[in-house]
Design a protein around this motif. Structure first.
Motif, PDB file in Angstrom:
ATOM      1  N   GLY A  44       3.233  -2.425  -6.091  1.00 47.02           N
ATOM      2  CA  GLY A  44       2.780  -2.916  -4.784  1.00 47.02           C
ATOM      3  C   GLY A  44       2.030  -4.214  -4.937  1.00 47.02           C
ATOM      4  O   GLY A  44       1.556  -4.542  -6.036  1.00 47.02           O
ATOM      5  N   THR A  45       1.926  -4.944  -3.852  1.00 50.48           N
ATOM      6  CA  THR A  45       1.185  -6.206  -3.883  1.00 50.48           C
ATOM      7  C   THR A  45      -0.315  -5.902  -3.931  1.00 50.48           C
ATOM      8  O   THR A  45      -0.739  -4.747  -3.792  1.00 50.48           O
ATOM      9  N   SER A  46      -1.100  -6.949  -4.084  1.00 53.44           N
ATOM     10  CA  SER A  46      -2.542  -6.792  -4.193  1.00 53.44           C
ATOM     11  C   SER A  46      -3.107  -6.084  -2.953  1.00 53.44           C
ATOM     12  O   SER A  46      -2.795  -6.463  -1.828  1.00 53.44           O
ATOM     13  N   GLY A  47      -3.903  -5.060  -3.185  1.00 52.23           N
ATOM     14  CA  GLY A  47      -4.530  -4.348  -2.077  1.00 52.23           C
ATOM     15  C   GLY A  47      -3.636  -3.335  -1.388  1.00 52.23           C
ATOM     16  O   GLY A  47      -4.035  -2.715  -0.388  1.00 52.23           O
ATOM     17  N   ALA A  48      -2.425  -3.133  -1.911  1.00 53.78           N
ATOM     18  CA  ALA A  48      -1.499  -2.190  -1.263  1.00 53.78           C
ATOM     19  C   ALA A  48      -2.010  -0.754  -1.347  1.00 53.78           C
ATOM     20  O   ALA A  48      -1.694   0.077  -0.496  1.00 53.78           O
ATOM     21  N   GLY A  49      -2.787  -0.447  -2.389  1.00 50.11           N
ATOM     22  CA  GLY A  49      -3.321   0.914  -2.518  1.00 50.11           C
ATOM     23  C   GLY A  49      -2.896   1.618  -3.793  1.00 50.11           C
ATOM     24  O   GLY A  49      -3.054   2.836  -3.915  1.00 50.11           O
ATOM     25  N   LYS A  50      -2.382   0.866  -4.769  1.00 48.80           N
ATOM     26  CA  LYS A  50      -1.858   1.462  -6.007  1.00 48.80           C
ATOM     27  C   LYS A  50      -2.925   2.299  -6.737  1.00 48.80           C
ATOM     28  O   LYS A  50      -2.662   3.416  -7.172  1.00 48.80           O
ATOM     29  N   THR A  51      -4.123   1.730  -6.867  1.00 42.58           N
ATOM     30  CA  THR A  51      -5.174   2.429  -7.610  1.00 42.58           C
ATOM     31  C   THR A  51      -5.595   3.698  -6.869  1.00 42.58           C
ATOM     32  O   THR A  51      -5.685   4.775  -7.464  1.00 42.58           O
ATOM     33  N   ASN A  52      -5.811   3.580  -5.574  1.00 45.76           N
ATOM     34  CA  ASN A  52      -6.250   4.753  -4.809  1.00 45.76           C
ATOM     35  C   ASN A  52      -5.198   5.861  -4.832  1.00 45.76           C
ATOM     36  O   ASN A  52      -5.522   7.034  -4.999  1.00 45.76           O
ATOM     37  N   PHE A  53      -3.939   5.487  -4.651  1.00 45.01           N
ATOM     38  CA  PHE A  53      -2.843   6.463  -4.631  1.00 45.01           C
ATOM     39  C   PHE A  53      -2.804   7.222  -5.958  1.00 45.01           C
ATOM     40  O   PHE A  53      -2.766   8.453  -5.999  1.00 45.01           O
ATOM     41  N   MET A  86     -15.645   6.987  -4.767  1.00 43.97           N
ATOM     42  CA  MET A  86     -16.700   7.868  -4.225  1.00 43.97           C
ATOM     43  C   MET A  86     -16.678   7.788  -2.697  1.00 43.97           C
ATOM     44  O   MET A  86     -17.054   8.753  -2.021  1.00 43.97           O
ATOM     45  N   LYS A  87     -16.195   6.669  -2.161  1.00 49.81           N
ATOM     46  CA  LYS A  87     -16.092   6.491  -0.701  1.00 49.81           C
ATOM     47  C   LYS A  87     -15.150   7.531  -0.087  1.00 49.81           C
ATOM     48  O   LYS A  87     -15.213   7.811   1.104  1.00 49.81           O
ATOM     49  N   PHE A  88     -14.229   8.031  -0.909  1.00 50.75           N
ATOM     50  CA  PHE A  88     -13.317   9.081  -0.415  1.00 50.75           C
ATOM     51  C   PHE A  88     -13.877  10.479  -0.721  1.00 50.75           C
ATOM     52  O   PHE A  88     -13.195  11.475  -0.493  1.00 50.75           O
ATOM     53  N   GLY A  89     -15.062  10.507  -1.319  1.00 49.16           N
ATOM     54  CA  GLY A  89     -15.661  11.796  -1.687  1.00 49.16           C
ATOM     55  C   GLY A  89     -15.180  12.297  -3.040  1.00 49.16           C
ATOM     56  O   GLY A  89     -15.392  13.455  -3.384  1.00 49.16           O
ATOM     57  N   CYS A 186       1.868  -1.243 -11.182  1.00 46.08           N
ATOM     58  CA  CYS A 186       2.512  -2.532 -11.446  1.00 46.08           C
ATOM     59  C   CYS A 186       2.255  -3.454 -10.255  1.00 46.08           C
ATOM     60  O   CYS A 186       2.534  -3.079  -9.114  1.00 46.08           O
ATOM     61  N   GLU A 187       1.699  -4.609 -10.552  1.00 49.32           N
ATOM     62  CA  GLU A 187       1.366  -5.541  -9.463  1.00 49.32           C
ATOM     63  C   GLU A 187       2.587  -6.377  -9.090  1.00 49.32           C
ATOM     64  O   GLU A 187       3.245  -6.930  -9.956  1.00 49.32           O
ATOM     65  N   LEU A 188       2.838  -6.470  -7.804  1.00 50.27           N
ATOM     66  CA  LEU A 188       3.952  -7.306  -7.334  1.00 50.27           C
ATOM     67  C   LEU A 188       3.392  -8.553  -6.660  1.00 50.27           C
ATOM     68  O   LEU A 188       2.365  -8.487  -5.991  1.00 50.27           O
ATOM     69  N   MET A 220       0.650  -3.772   8.129  1.00 47.99           N
ATOM     70  CA  MET A 220       1.095  -2.380   8.211  1.00 47.99           C
ATOM     71  C   MET A 220       1.299  -1.846   6.792  1.00 47.99           C
ATOM     72  O   MET A 220       1.847  -2.527   5.941  1.00 47.99           O
ATOM     73  N   ARG A 221       0.886  -0.594   6.583  1.00 49.38           N
ATOM     74  CA  ARG A 221       1.097   0.038   5.277  1.00 49.38           C
ATOM     75  C   ARG A 221       2.308   0.971   5.345  1.00 49.38           C
ATOM     76  O   ARG A 221       2.443   1.745   6.281  1.00 49.38           O
ATOM     77  N   SER A 222       3.163   0.873   4.345  1.00 50.16           N
ATOM     78  CA  SER A 222       4.301   1.798   4.279  1.00 50.16           C
ATOM     79  C   SER A 222       4.685   1.994   2.821  1.00 50.16           C
ATOM     80  O   SER A 222       4.276   1.205   1.955  1.00 50.16           O
ATOM     81  N   ASP A 241      -1.496   5.773   5.840  1.00 51.27           N
ATOM     82  CA  ASP A 241      -2.834   5.249   6.128  1.00 51.27           C
ATOM     83  C   ASP A 241      -3.735   5.529   4.939  1.00 51.27           C
ATOM     84  O   ASP A 241      -3.549   6.520   4.221  1.00 51.27           O
ATOM     85  N   ILE A 242      -4.716   4.665   4.742  1.00 48.04           N
ATOM     86  CA  ILE A 242      -5.802   4.994   3.814  1.00 48.04           C
ATOM     87  C   ILE A 242      -6.968   5.389   4.712  1.00 48.04           C
ATOM     88  O   ILE A 242      -7.509   4.580   5.453  1.00 48.04           O
ATOM     89  N   THR A 243      -7.293   6.678   4.672  1.00 49.89           N
ATOM     90  CA  THR A 243      -8.303   7.262   5.562  1.00 49.89           C
ATOM     91  C   THR A 243      -9.589   7.494   4.766  1.00 49.89           C
ATOM     92  O   THR A 243      -9.592   7.333   3.537  1.00 49.89           O
ATOM     93  N   PRO A 244     -10.667   7.933   5.403  1.00 45.47           N
ATOM     94  CA  PRO A 244     -11.890   8.243   4.644  1.00 45.47           C
ATOM     95  C   PRO A 244     -11.676   9.353   3.610  1.00 45.47           C
ATOM     96  O   PRO A 244     -12.471   9.521   2.694  1.00 45.47           O
TER      97      PRO A 244
HETATM   98  N1  LIG Z   1     -12.931   3.928   2.078  1.00 45.33           N
HETATM   99  C1  LIG Z   1     -11.822   3.329   2.484  1.00 45.33           C
HETATM  100  N2  LIG Z   1     -11.276   3.615   3.681  1.00 45.33           N
HETATM  101  C2  LIG Z   1     -10.154   3.013   4.084  1.00 45.33           C
HETATM  102  N3  LIG Z   1      -9.485   2.096   3.373  1.00 45.33           N
HETATM  103  C3  LIG Z   1      -9.963   1.784   2.175  1.00 45.33           C
HETATM  104  C4  LIG Z   1     -11.158   2.365   1.666  1.00 45.33           C
HETATM  105  N4  LIG Z   1     -11.380   1.873   0.443  1.00 45.33           N
HETATM  106  C5  LIG Z   1     -10.390   0.997   0.207  1.00 45.33           C
HETATM  107  N5  LIG Z   1      -9.547   0.938   1.237  1.00 45.33           N
HETATM  108  C6  LIG Z   1      -8.341   0.093   1.323  1.00 45.33           C
HETATM  109  O1  LIG Z   1      -7.698   0.130   0.068  1.00 45.33           O
HETATM  110  C7  LIG Z   1      -7.453  -1.179  -0.411  1.00 45.33           C
HETATM  111  C8  LIG Z   1      -7.542  -1.244  -1.894  1.00 45.33           C
HETATM  112  O2  LIG Z   1      -6.745  -0.230  -2.462  1.00 45.33           O
HETATM  113  P1  LIG Z   1      -6.427  -0.253  -4.018  1.00 45.33           P
HETATM  114  O3  LIG Z   1      -7.615  -0.723  -4.773  1.00 45.33           O
HETATM  115  O4  LIG Z   1      -5.879   1.063  -4.341  1.00 45.33           O
HETATM  116  O5  LIG Z   1      -5.308  -1.364  -4.025  1.00 45.33           O
HETATM  117  P2  LIG Z   1      -4.477  -1.907  -5.279  1.00 45.33           P
HETATM  118  O6  LIG Z   1      -3.060  -1.950  -4.855  1.00 45.33           O
HETATM  119  O7  LIG Z   1      -4.818  -1.123  -6.483  1.00 45.33           O
HETATM  120  O8  LIG Z   1      -5.058  -3.386  -5.385  1.00 45.33           O
HETATM  121  P3  LIG Z   1      -5.111  -4.368  -6.670  1.00 45.33           P
HETATM  122  O9  LIG Z   1      -3.742  -4.969  -6.791  1.00 45.33           O
HETATM  123  O10 LIG Z   1      -6.146  -5.363  -6.292  1.00 45.33           O
HETATM  124  O11 LIG Z   1      -5.483  -3.548  -7.850  1.00 45.33           O
HETATM  125  C9  LIG Z   1      -8.544  -2.026   0.209  1.00 45.33           C
HETATM  126  O12 LIG Z   1      -8.148  -3.380   0.289  1.00 45.33           O
HETATM  127  C10 LIG Z   1      -8.726  -1.365   1.570  1.00 45.33           C
HETATM  128  O13 LIG Z   1      -7.803  -1.899   2.518  1.00 45.33           O
END
Ligand SMILES: Nc1ncnc2c1ncn2[C@@H]1O[C@H](COP(=O)(O)OP(=O)(O)OP(=O)(O)O)[C@@H](O)[C@H]1O
Ligand SMILES: [Mg+2]
Length: 259
Positions: A44-53, A86-89, A186-188, A220-222, A241-244
């Protein structure tokens, strides 16, 4: 009408071999979960959510399914990761104290700053040393899941796509052989190609692409399961969606002609 979800009828054998991510909406897109002891690329591109997922996959593994996990952090210091999620608990530190999770700091040495972490990868561009450390850690905590976040800095270091391919193949095969179901991010820079150097998706068993596209004045996230060897899966692009509480995928909704 086919709504993106895959048949609910999974054989007993298949159900045993499936590793549930526990990410709301995801597992039903691929027959109940990921195939055990395989490696998946999360692009995914930067900020797509790869790390959180992928941390949600590790966190759920420990807290819902009793499968310990390893995170190799190459782009963010472990301290930042702990604080962000921690923001997600998700209290990663508590899991580390219980010996259910290890975070290997492969970031500090790379950028030349000291690390206070217990687990430090002192040769962060050396896949062999990373593998040795993962193997030792896996034995220590009996881990079943792993995350390498991300593969891109090692790939930049290697530069040559042929070298990247062989090194990542060694890594993914080692993870599989020692009994880890793994994600590698993998960063795109552009979303038309599912990997940064055009080879990473060939050495993993599955590829999941996270999109973060602009439509008029909103992004939009997909997400899409681009490939999953050995499994049926949705071929559609699903919003999330990335929710709390973290990722929520909407398996019965589609992204229409908006892009
Ligand atoms: N507590 C939260 N609630 C909702 N959305 C959040 C929260 N924390 C982060 N996000 C969203 O998640 C995005 C970052 O997600 P993540 O770090 O997983 O992306 P990434 O694809 O790993 O980015 P990078 O390429 O920079 O490593 C933030 O830019 C924000 O939009
Ligand atoms: Mg990230």
């Amino acid at each position: 009408m086919y709504d993106g979800a895959v048949s609910e009828e999974i054989s007993m054998e298949d159900a045993v071999n499936r590793v549930r991510t526990g990410i709301p909406g995801f597992d039903e897109l691929c027959g109940g979960g990921l195939i055990r002891d395989r490696t998946y690329l999360i692009s995914g591109t930067s900020g797509a959510g790869k790390t959180n997922f992928s941390i949600q996959f590790i966190y759920n593994g420990i807290t819902k399914y009793g499968e310990n996990g390893i995170i190799v952090a190459t782009e963010e210091r472990p301290e930042q990761i702990r604080e962000n999620v921690m923001k997600f608990g998700w209290d990663l530190e508590a899991l580390e104290e219980e010996n259910k999770l290890v975070i290997i700091d492969a970031c500090s040495t790379k950028i030349g700053i000291p690390s206070q972490e217990k687990y430090v990868d002192v040769r962060p561009f050396d896949i062999r040393s990373m593998m040795d450390q993962i193997i030792a850690t896996q034995e220590e905590i009996n881990a079943r899941r792993a995350l390498i976040d991300s593969t891109t800095s090692v790939s930049f270091y290697l530069q040559d796509p042929a070298k990247i391919r062989i090194e990542l193949l060694k890594l993914s095969t080692t993870l599989e052989v020692i009994g880890l179901t793994s994600m590698m991010t993998c960063e795109l820079v552009e979303e038309d190609n599912p990997s940064r150097f055009g080879v990473e998706n060939f050495v993993t068993d599955g590829t999941i692409v996270l999109y973060y596209k602009r439509h008029e004045n909103v992004r939009m996230r997909s997400m899409e399961i681009y490939k999953m060897r050995g499994s049926d899966h949705s071929k559609k692009i699903h919003p999330y969606d990335i929710t709390p509480e973290g990722f929520v995928i909407h398996p019965h909704e589609e992204v229409y002609s908006m892009f």
